[in-house]
Design an enzyme around this catalytic site. Structure first.
Site, PDB file in Angstrom:
ATOM      1  N   SER A 112       0.961  -1.151   0.072  1.00 12.27           N
ATOM      2  CA  SER A 112       0.008   0.168  -0.034  1.00 12.27           C
ATOM      3  C   SER A 112       0.847   1.474   0.097  1.00 12.27           C
ATOM      4  O   SER A 112       1.823   1.419  -1.035  1.00 12.27           O
ATOM      5  CB  SER A 112      -0.810   0.038   1.164  1.00 12.27           C
ATOM      6  OG  SER A 112      -2.160   0.804   1.070  1.00 12.27           O
ATOM      7  N   ASP A 237      -9.717  -5.477  -4.205  1.00 15.77           N
ATOM      8  CA  ASP A 237      -9.140  -4.360  -3.466  1.00 15.77           C
ATOM      9  C   ASP A 237      -9.870  -3.334  -3.430  1.00 15.77           C
ATOM     10  O   ASP A 237     -10.224  -2.889  -4.568  1.00 15.77           O
ATOM     11  CB  ASP A 237      -7.599  -4.221  -3.791  1.00 15.77           C
ATOM     12  CG  ASP A 237      -6.878  -3.336  -2.768  1.00 15.77           C
ATOM     13  OD1 ASP A 237      -7.698  -2.570  -2.242  1.00 15.77           O
ATOM     14  OD2 ASP A 237      -5.888  -3.361  -2.553  1.00 15.77           O
ATOM     15  N   HIS A 265      -7.525  -5.765   0.453  1.00 14.67           N
ATOM     16  CA  HIS A 265      -6.352  -4.826   0.775  1.00 14.67           C
ATOM     17  C   HIS A 265      -5.756  -5.399   2.181  1.00 14.67           C
ATOM     18  O   HIS A 265      -5.671  -4.568   3.172  1.00 14.67           O
ATOM     19  CB  HIS A 265      -6.842  -3.261   1.097  1.00 14.67           C
ATOM     20  CG  HIS A 265      -5.757  -2.498   0.943  1.00 14.67           C
ATOM     21  ND1 HIS A 265      -5.287  -2.112  -0.311  1.00 14.67           N
ATOM     22  CD2 HIS A 265      -5.185  -1.658   1.878  1.00 14.67           C
ATOM     23  CE1 HIS A 265      -4.160  -1.225  -0.015  1.00 14.67           C
ATOM     24  NE2 HIS A 265      -4.090  -0.926   1.247  1.00 14.67           N
TER      25      HIS A 265
END
Length: 288
Positions: A112, A237, A265
């Site tokens: 991320s 995601d 995620h």
């Protein structure tokens, strides 16, 4: 208890797994997440694959330096002048940690925001990055805007106490976690509690978010890289949708894109062996 190093003018908390003689692998965590979100079992799996694993707290989370004097950024159109620091500064922190550990270079993997920092590190310090693994990340927020539900979960208000922080963490992860895998509420609650105990700093998370929003599009500079690269991304995601991973792979010459049905995620435990094998394959090939 975490180890500590002085790097890039700040203090960074870190720890390691595996033999110092293994392939050095620097793990960079995402927005608001502390190094403990790199699960010890997963780090051990990577170490067993021949890596010397280093995980650390980014600035403004955990036991690393917090920029309290910078206050809380106000959101709206954010320019670099509005953010106390940029992702490039966080990439310089990571490079500085390598200096403190006596490492000329390392394989770098980030999730991320950590993937964004890893990308910035490869751009700013190409001689320090032996290989790049970008996980559920993107070259820019515009390439993969979050869903409304994910953004609402991300922007939940600060918690007044530990119990509320744990409850809100569970609410957030129910939205953004992998729908195709079991929801591990016990693990999320445990990590949320540990994170709160180590350092609870919502303003620090806001400063990290400002850094993401103010750092611009890395795609043009990623196109100039010549680093072995791997992109891992979940097909479900909601926070950084799949186009972010596709854009990353398209930008980095020769990057290999691997996507996972049912993954959101997060890093689902059943996929840890596959992630470790993919990263190990990349780092071993890069060493050759």
């Amino acid at each position: 208890m975490a180890l500590r190093a002085s790097a890039n003018g700040i203090e960074i908390a870190y720890d390691t797994f595996g033999s110092p003689g293994g392939r050095p692998l620097l793990l960079i965590m995402g927005l608001g997440s502390q190094m403990i979100h790199w699960d010890e079992e997963f780090c051990t799996l990577l170490a067993d694959g021949g890596h010397h694993v280093i995980r650390f707290d980014n600035r403004d989370v955990g036991e690393s330096t917090h920029f309290h004097d910078a206050g809380t950024p106000s959101f709206g159109p954010v320019s670099s002048a509005d953010a106390p620091y940029l992702l490039g500064d966080m990439a310089d922190d990571a490079a500085g940690l390598l200096d403190a550990l006596g490492l000329e270079s390392a394989h770098v993997a980030g999730v991320s925001m950590g993937g964004m920092i890893a990308q910035a590190m490869a751009i700013r310090h190409p001689d320090r990055v032996r290989s790049l693994t970008s996980i559920m990340s993107t070259p820019s927020p515009q390439a993969a805007p979050p869903t409304e539900a994910a953004m609402a979960a991300l922007m939940s208000p600060p918690s007044p106490d530990r119990e509320t922080a744990i409850a809100r963490a569970l609410e957030t992860w129910k939205v953004i976690a992998s729908p195709g895998y079991p929801f591990d509420a016990d693990r999320i609650a445990r990590l949320a509690g540990l994170s709160y105990d180590r350092a609870y700093d919502p303003a620090g998370v806001a400063r990290q978010l400002a850094a993401i929003m103010a750092s611009g599009d890395r795609a043009p500079l990623l196109k100039e890289l010549s680093v072995p690269a791997l992109v891992l991304h979940g097909e479900q995601d909601q926070l950084v949708p799949l186009p972010g991973g596709i854009a990353t792979a398209d930008a980095v010459p020769g990057a290999r894109l691997v996507t996972y049905p049912g993954m959101g995620h997060d890093l689902p435990r059943p996929l840890w062996p596959e992630f470790a094998a993919e990263i190990g394959g990349l780092t071993a090939a890069a060493e050759r």
